[in-house]
Design an enzyme around this catalytic site. Sequence first.
Site, PDB file in Angstrom:
ATOM      1  N   SER A 211       0.831  -1.213   0.000  1.00 17.12           N
ATOM      2  CA  SER A 211       0.000   0.000   0.000  1.00 17.12           C
ATOM      3  C   SER A 211       0.862   1.259   0.000  1.00 17.12           C
ATOM      4  O   SER A 211       0.350   2.365   0.127  1.00 17.12           O
ATOM      5  CB  SER A 211      -0.928   0.000   1.221  1.00 17.12           C
ATOM      6  OG  SER A 211      -0.196  -0.176   2.421  1.00 17.12           O
TER       7      SER A 211
ATOM      8  N   ASN B  27      -1.791  -2.787  13.200  1.00 24.11           N
ATOM      9  CA  ASN B  27      -3.249  -2.596  13.161  1.00 24.11           C
ATOM     10  C   ASN B  27      -3.684  -1.350  13.920  1.00 24.11           C
ATOM     11  O   ASN B  27      -4.530  -0.589  13.451  1.00 24.11           O
ATOM     12  CB  ASN B  27      -3.970  -3.832  13.711  1.00 24.11           C
ATOM     13  CG  ASN B  27      -3.708  -5.058  12.857  1.00 24.11           C
ATOM     14  OD1 ASN B  27      -3.133  -4.944  11.768  1.00 24.11           O
ATOM     15  ND2 ASN B  27      -4.102  -6.222  13.342  1.00 24.11           N
TER      16      ASN B  27
ATOM     17  N   THR C  97     -39.588  26.755  -9.558  1.00 28.88           N
ATOM     18  CA  THR C  97     -39.914  25.390  -9.108  1.00 28.88           C
ATOM     19  C   THR C  97     -40.209  24.632 -10.402  1.00 28.88           C
ATOM     20  O   THR C  97     -40.736  25.219 -11.360  1.00 28.88           O
ATOM     21  CB  THR C  97     -41.156  25.338  -8.182  1.00 28.88           C
ATOM     22  OG1 THR C  97     -42.280  25.821  -8.914  1.00 28.88           O
ATOM     23  CG2 THR C  97     -40.974  26.185  -6.928  1.00 28.88           C
TER      24      THR C  97
ATOM     25  N   LYS D 250     -17.575  29.370 -28.742  1.00 31.67           N
ATOM     26  CA  LYS D 250     -17.883  28.738 -27.462  1.00 31.67           C
ATOM     27  C   LYS D 250     -17.079  29.281 -26.284  1.00 31.67           C
ATOM     28  O   LYS D 250     -15.902  29.580 -26.416  1.00 31.67           O
ATOM     29  CB  LYS D 250     -17.651  27.221 -27.541  1.00 31.67           C
ATOM     30  CG  LYS D 250     -18.652  26.485 -28.391  1.00 31.67           C
ATOM     31  CD  LYS D 250     -20.075  26.503 -27.848  1.00 31.67           C
ATOM     32  CE  LYS D 250     -20.293  25.489 -26.766  1.00 31.67           C
ATOM     33  NZ  LYS D 250     -20.247  24.121 -27.222  1.00 31.67           N
TER      34      LYS D 250
ATOM     35  N   GLU E  29     -18.803  21.880 -14.765  1.00 29.47           N
ATOM     36  CA  GLU E  29     -19.147  20.538 -15.257  1.00 29.47           C
ATOM     37  C   GLU E  29     -18.260  19.485 -14.591  1.00 29.47           C
ATOM     38  O   GLU E  29     -18.714  18.386 -14.257  1.00 29.47           O
ATOM     39  CB  GLU E  29     -18.988  20.482 -16.774  1.00 29.47           C
ATOM     40  CG  GLU E  29     -20.026  21.323 -17.487  1.00 29.47           C
ATOM     41  CD  GLU E  29     -19.700  21.473 -18.964  1.00 29.47           C
ATOM     42  OE1 GLU E  29     -20.288  20.752 -19.763  1.00 29.47           O
ATOM     43  OE2 GLU E  29     -18.832  22.302 -19.314  1.00 29.47           O
TER      44      GLU E  29
ATOM     45  N   LYS F 242      -8.070   3.577   2.192  1.00 32.16           N
ATOM     46  CA  LYS F 242      -7.279   4.791   1.987  1.00 32.16           C
ATOM     47  C   LYS F 242      -7.498   5.447   0.636  1.00 32.16           C
ATOM     48  O   LYS F 242      -7.750   6.654   0.558  1.00 32.16           O
ATOM     49  CB  LYS F 242      -5.799   4.500   2.210  1.00 32.16           C
ATOM     50  CG  LYS F 242      -5.483   4.463   3.682  1.00 32.16           C
ATOM     51  CD  LYS F 242      -4.154   3.846   3.979  1.00 32.16           C
ATOM     52  CE  LYS F 242      -4.247   3.012   5.216  1.00 32.16           C
ATOM     53  NZ  LYS F 242      -5.101   1.807   5.055  1.00 32.16           N
TER      54      LYS F 242
END
Length: 463
Positions: A24, A111, A156, A284, A291, A326
Amino acid sequence: MNEKMWQGRFQKELDSRVNDFNSSISFDCRMYKEDILGSIAHATMLGKQNIISLEDSKLIVNELNNIMNDLENGNLQIDMQAEDIHMFIEAELTKRLGVVGKRLHTARSRNDQVAVDTKMYVKNQINEIKALLLDLIKTLIDLAENNLDTVMPGYTHMQRAQPITFAHHLMAYVEMFKRDLSRFNNAYELMDSMPLGSGALATTTYNIDREYTASLLGFSNVTLNSLDGVSDRDFCMETASDIAIAMVHLSRLSEEIILWCSWEFKFVELDDAYATGSSIMPQKKNPDITELVRGKTARTIGNLNTLLVMMKGLPLAYNKDMQEDKQAIFDSIDTIKICISTMIPMLATMKVNKQNMLNAGQKGFINATDCADYLVKKGLAFRDAYKITGSLVAKCIELNETLDSLPIEEYKKISEVFDVDVYNAISLNTCVKERKVIGGPSPEVVKKHIQIIKDTLLKDKKE
Ligand code: ARG
């Protein structure tokens, strides 16, 4: 290949594919600071409790500080062949200190080590996310203050509904982000107990002082059950959930900005530095940031899902599945941070087309409710007033008029109750100004709302 620290029991070297699969280090390397600080606190406690000698404890602490400095100024590279960041730091310490380094892991397991490291990392990141949220709130407040009187239609069903102001609309988001801050505060408080000392699962027979270690690491208290201490990832799930919710808020704001930037709306225009062009269509100007925020929200929802599903079938206590926590939580943290950091300057530089907002408000009969209310204030029952106003709207559509331009004779044909004071009653400014109820769009009320936010959330924030 590196010899593993747990090699004693094994007669063969680990297959290199398993080594890569198991490792890891490529993602937990970002917790090197937390790992070293956790080890410094642990070694200090071991020395204080005479579990290792004070002299060894000091040597270890000193060398761990050196390792931290070396990593920070580039004199030491993290070995990507290591199993994880915990093994790497310990191996480096042992390389430097020999047998003294080998004493660090007394009364500790990876751990409880990984649990404490991850908790510290997430706690720190929550503080960073909170600071960004406050900046975002400040930006929205600045924008709102400049638009207290900017009338726009509220919607609405994406249909023009009633008049509001742009400030009122923005302050809705401030409330959402305010709740997000509370959620992060709650999550922080709940995760503020230190799991170190839980050992592998059943603590240890050494006379460790967990409360002392906790105080060194800035935890308010210690976990009270060692099985839970090593296998709890609620703090990851909860933080991922809080992030996903905050991202949903950012995504909704993004969606609105995307709409407002369109030629159909033209309510706002993004600064050139925060918009992008098309490779083929020269005209454009695309709202890519928003987005992307909307798109990246999906990832954070996915990460939350990953964590929930990863945990749901795990027996106590530690299971290797949990190593998968993680990437999910780190990705959510990175994502929300980059999204807020990019949204802030985009919002701060965005141009607001007040006139277009007003123009949109003038069409769509958004003052129809106020017209009905006018009749109610003259003594009619609301349902009757509603019906009369409905007929008026139909008349306007037939004559291509608005409620503001329809001649008083037409009004009177439908109800004798109408008089010329109706025009003032239904003017958009009146409609907005008179909505003075707490929570309403009246500039006076929104101003008070802004002041509340300034006096509470932003009170320590510099200009
Ligand atoms: N890299 C592991 C993780 O992220 C550390 C804990 C490993 N513990 C173990 N018993 N193998 O979860």
